[in-house]
Design a protein around this motif. Structure first.
Motif, PDB file in Angstrom:
ATOM      1  N   MET A 153       1.209  -1.094   0.040  1.00  0.00           N
ATOM      2  CA  MET A 153       0.696  -0.001   0.210  1.00  0.00           C
ATOM      3  C   MET A 153       0.771   0.929   0.214  1.00  0.00           C
ATOM      4  O   MET A 153       1.506   2.025   1.031  1.00  0.00           O
ATOM      5  CB  MET A 153      -0.815   0.151   1.695  1.00  0.00           C
ATOM      6  N   CYS A 154       1.506   1.574  -0.913  1.00  0.00           N
ATOM      7  CA  CYS A 154       2.899   2.461  -1.256  1.00  0.00           C
ATOM      8  C   CYS A 154       2.226   3.674  -1.950  1.00  0.00           C
ATOM      9  O   CYS A 154       0.825   3.628  -2.895  1.00  0.00           O
ATOM     10  CB  CYS A 154       3.455   1.803  -2.436  1.00  0.00           C
ATOM     11  N   LYS A 155       2.149   4.984  -0.865  1.00  0.00           N
ATOM     12  CA  LYS A 155       1.471   6.397  -1.139  1.00  0.00           C
ATOM     13  C   LYS A 155       2.710   7.467  -1.002  1.00  0.00           C
ATOM     14  O   LYS A 155       3.081   7.401  -0.319  1.00  0.00           O
ATOM     15  CB  LYS A 155       0.467   6.337   0.085  1.00  0.00           C
ATOM     16  N   HIS A 156       2.447   7.895  -1.784  1.00  0.00           N
ATOM     17  CA  HIS A 156       3.061   9.766  -2.223  1.00  0.00           C
ATOM     18  C   HIS A 156       3.181  10.215  -0.348  1.00  0.00           C
ATOM     19  O   HIS A 156       2.311  10.385  -0.123  1.00  0.00           O
ATOM     20  CB  HIS A 156       2.711  10.626  -2.993  1.00  0.00           C
ATOM     21  N   PHE A 157       4.767  10.388  -0.642  1.00  0.00           N
ATOM     22  CA  PHE A 157       4.749  11.416   1.065  1.00  0.00           C
ATOM     23  C   PHE A 157       6.119  12.197   0.254  1.00  0.00           C
ATOM     24  O   PHE A 157       6.446  12.464  -0.188  1.00  0.00           O
ATOM     25  CB  PHE A 157       5.062  10.368   2.085  1.00  0.00           C
ATOM     26  N   SER A 158       6.363  13.265   1.221  1.00  0.00           N
ATOM     27  CA  SER A 158       7.470  14.513   1.455  1.00  0.00           C
ATOM     28  C   SER A 158       7.040  15.023   2.987  1.00  0.00           C
ATOM     29  O   SER A 158       7.547  15.716   3.073  1.00  0.00           O
ATOM     30  CB  SER A 158       6.508  15.439   0.307  1.00  0.00           C
ATOM     31  N   LEU A 159       7.369  14.286   3.920  1.00  0.00           N
ATOM     32  CA  LEU A 159       7.231  14.817   4.803  1.00  0.00           C
ATOM     33  C   LEU A 159       8.820  13.273   5.210  1.00  0.00           C
ATOM     34  O   LEU A 159       9.487  12.374   4.854  1.00  0.00           O
ATOM     35  CB  LEU A 159       6.676  14.318   6.154  1.00  0.00           C
TER      36      LEU A 159
ATOM     37  N   SER B 241      -5.784  -7.473   5.024  1.00  0.00           N
ATOM     38  CA  SER B 241      -6.733  -6.774   4.852  1.00  0.00           C
ATOM     39  C   SER B 241      -7.117  -6.675   4.083  1.00  0.00           C
ATOM     40  O   SER B 241      -7.743  -6.168   3.516  1.00  0.00           O
ATOM     41  CB  SER B 241      -7.198  -6.071   6.533  1.00  0.00           C
ATOM     42  N   MET B 242      -6.606  -4.930   3.789  1.00  0.00           N
ATOM     43  CA  MET B 242      -6.612  -4.539   2.832  1.00  0.00           C
ATOM     44  C   MET B 242      -5.771  -3.775   1.266  1.00  0.00           C
ATOM     45  O   MET B 242      -5.639  -3.354   0.955  1.00  0.00           O
ATOM     46  CB  MET B 242      -6.909  -2.871   3.693  1.00  0.00           C
ATOM     47  N   SER B 243      -4.784  -5.099   1.445  1.00  0.00           N
ATOM     48  CA  SER B 243      -3.553  -4.905   0.395  1.00  0.00           C
ATOM     49  C   SER B 243      -4.376  -5.461  -0.661  1.00  0.00           C
ATOM     50  O   SER B 243      -4.528  -6.663  -0.990  1.00  0.00           O
ATOM     51  CB  SER B 243      -2.345  -5.988   0.951  1.00  0.00           C
ATOM     52  N   LEU B 244      -3.994  -4.351  -2.106  1.00  0.00           N
ATOM     53  CA  LEU B 244      -4.412  -4.928  -3.567  1.00  0.00           C
ATOM     54  C   LEU B 244      -3.436  -5.567  -3.993  1.00  0.00           C
ATOM     55  O   LEU B 244      -3.290  -6.890  -4.611  1.00  0.00           O
ATOM     56  CB  LEU B 244      -4.756  -3.883  -4.888  1.00  0.00           C
ATOM     57  N   TYR B 245      -2.396  -5.930  -3.687  1.00  0.00           N
ATOM     58  CA  TYR B 245      -1.111  -6.346  -3.948  1.00  0.00           C
ATOM     59  C   TYR B 245      -1.266  -8.033  -3.686  1.00  0.00           C
ATOM     60  O   TYR B 245      -0.506  -9.294  -4.119  1.00  0.00           O
ATOM     61  CB  TYR B 245       0.445  -6.023  -3.571  1.00  0.00           C
ATOM     62  N   ARG B 246      -2.136  -7.766  -2.803  1.00  0.00           N
ATOM     63  CA  ARG B 246      -1.772  -9.752  -2.130  1.00  0.00           C
ATOM     64  C   ARG B 246      -3.629 -10.763  -2.468  1.00  0.00           C
ATOM     65  O   ARG B 246      -4.580 -10.242  -2.167  1.00  0.00           O
ATOM     66  CB  ARG B 246      -1.988  -9.394  -1.279  1.00  0.00           C
ATOM     67  N   PRO B 247      -3.933 -11.679  -3.308  1.00  0.00           N
ATOM     68  CA  PRO B 247      -4.235 -11.767  -3.715  1.00  0.00           C
ATOM     69  C   PRO B 247      -5.439 -12.817  -2.419  1.00  0.00           C
ATOM     70  O   PRO B 247      -6.605 -12.589  -2.980  1.00  0.00           O
ATOM     71  CB  PRO B 247      -4.215 -13.302  -4.687  1.00  0.00           C
ATOM     72  N   ASP B 248      -4.865 -13.037  -1.707  1.00  0.00           N
ATOM     73  CA  ASP B 248      -5.634 -13.508  -0.678  1.00  0.00           C
ATOM     74  C   ASP B 248      -5.852 -12.432   0.397  1.00  0.00           C
ATOM     75  O   ASP B 248      -6.781 -12.462   1.254  1.00  0.00           O
ATOM     76  CB  ASP B 248      -4.547 -15.002  -0.002  1.00  0.00           C
TER      77      ASP B 248
END
Length: 333
Positions: free
Chosen positions: A1-7, A62-69
Motif C-alpha cells: 500500500m505505497c502512497k506518495h509522501f513528502s515528510l 485485510s486491505m492490500s491490493l497486492y495480495r490475492p488472499d
C-alpha cells in the motif's frame, strides 16, 4: 500500500541524552510497499520489531491490493457481500465520512480508474480514452456501496474498492496505539512518510519534522521547505510532483478525480495535513488535492483540529505556499 509522501523525519539526537536514563530506540523495516521507522524514548527496550511486522502484516491481509488472499482482493474478485474484519470496517466508516464531507472528491471505488491510468497492480500499455473512462465511471461512486453491520454490500456489479489512499494512515495509528499500550509515551511512528507522534525528548525538546516540497527549478531535487514540531498528533502528505506516468509526452498524476475519471490537473502540488490521528489526516489529504488552495483553507474549518500546508502553482507558473494559522504556529524553522 505505497502512497506518495513528502515528510522527512529529522532525528538530530541519536545518542543518549546526558543526565537522563532514557535512551532513543529505533526500529526500521519494510512493509506495505514502502519502509517504516519507529523511534521512541524509554529506560529499556519495550518493543520488538516482530510486533510491528505482525501488525502491518495483519493490515496487508485485510486491505492490500497486492495480495490475492487479502479481504479487499477477495471482495473485488467477487460479486457478493463480504464480512469485514475490524480493520477494514473502521477504514470504510471513515471513508464514507470523508466521501460525504468532500462531496465525492475522496472515493474508494476509484480502483478501476486507478488501474486504467496505470497506477494499479497491473501495468498498462496506453492511457484510456474518453469512451473507456465513461464506461468505467458507471461503477464508480460510493453510493454503490453500503455497510450493514460489519458487512460491505455492493449495490452494483463490477464495483471495486481501493483503500491505498487511507489505509496507511490507519496502519500508523494502529502502531502508535500499540506503543501507547506498551507504556511508550514519547515516540514517532512513521510509515512511508505518514506519521504520528507524541511527547518530547527527555531534555524537553520537541521532535522535529521536515516538510518537503518541490524545488523552484523543476528538475532539481525536492527540498525541505519548513521544519515543524508539535506535542501530539499526526501529519500526512499527498502530492503529484513525485509520482506520475508519462506516455507520448503526456504526463499524468497518480491522483485520480473520481468525479471526472481523469487525473488531477489543478493549482495544487502538495497538501500536508495535520490532525489528531493519522487515519483522519490520510483520509482527507487526497481529497483536498482536488480543491483550489483558498477552498482548502475554508473546508478545513469544518474539521475540528485540522491544519494544512499547501504548495501550489500560481497562474504565472511560480511555485508558492499557503497555510492555515494553526499550521504556521507549528513551524520552528
Amino acid at each position: 500500500m505505497c502512497k506518495h509522501f513528502s515528510l522527512v523525519l529529522l532525528l538530530l539526537c541519536i545518542s543518549l541524552v546526558k543526565g537522563n536514563a532514557q535512551q532513543l530506540f529505533l526500529l526500521k523495516g519494510l512493509a506495505q510497499g514502502t519502509d517504516y521507522s519507529i523511534s521512541y524514548y524509554a529506560d529499556e527496550p519495550l518493543l520488538k520489531q516482530a510486533e510491528i511486522d505482525s501488525i502491518l502484516l495483519e493490515i496487508d491481509l485485510s486491505m492490500s491490493l497486492y495480495r490475492p488472499d487479502s479481504r479487499i482482493s477477495i471482495f473485488n474478485a467477487g460479486q457478493l457481500d463480504m464480512q469485514m474484519d475490524e480493520h477494514m470496517l473502521k477504514v470504510m466508516k471513515k471513508s464514507f465520512e470523508v466521501y460525504r464531507l468532500t462531496q465525492g472528491r475522496f472515493d474508494v471505488t476509484v480502483a478501476p480508474l486507478v488501474q486504467a491510468w496505470g497506477f494499479g497492480a497491473k501495468p498498462v500499455q496506453q492511457f484510456p480514452d474518453s469512451a473507456e473512462i465513461k464506461e468505467i465511471l458507471k461503477t464508480v461512486g460510493m453510493a454503490n456501496l453500503s455497510i450493514r453491520g460489519s458487512s460491505l454490500h455492493r449495490k452494483k456489479k463490477g464495483v471495486k474498492i481501493d483503500l491505498n489512499g487511507i489505509a496507511q494512515g490507519y496502519s500508523v495509528d494502529l502502531v502508535a496505539d500499540h506503543m501507547l499500550a506498551r507504556g511508550i509515551t514519547s515516540f514517532i511512528a512513521e510509515i512511508g512518510g505518514e506519521l504520528r507522534m507524541q511527547g518530547k525528548k527527555p531534555d524537553g525538546e520537541g521532535f522535529r519534522i521536515g516538510v518537503e516540497g518541490p524545488a523552484l527549478k523543476s528538475r532539481a531535487e525536492p527540498v525541505i521547505r519548513h521544519v515543524i514540531s508539535f506535542d501530539q498528533g499526526a501529519v500526512t502528505t499527498s502530492g503529484n510532483y513525485r509520482k506520475f506516468l508519462e506516455q507520448g509526452g503526456h504526463k499524468v498524476s497518480h491522483l485520480i478525480n473520481p468525479v471526472t475519471g481523469y487525473p488531477l490537473d489543478n493549482q495544487l502540488i502538495s497538501v500536508t495535513v495535520y490532525a489528531e490521528d493519522a487515519l483522519t489526516a490520510d483520509g482527507y489529504d487526497n481529497a483536498l488535492m482536488a480543491m483550489e488552495p483558498e477552498a482548502v483553507l475554508e473546508f478545513i474549518k469544518l474539521i475540528p483540529g485540522m491544519e494544512v500546508y499547501l504548495i501550489y502553482r500560481k497562474a504565472d507558473g511560480v511555485i508558492d505556499e499557503m497555510m492555515s494559522p494553526g499550521f504556521r504556529k507549528m513551524i520552528i524553522n
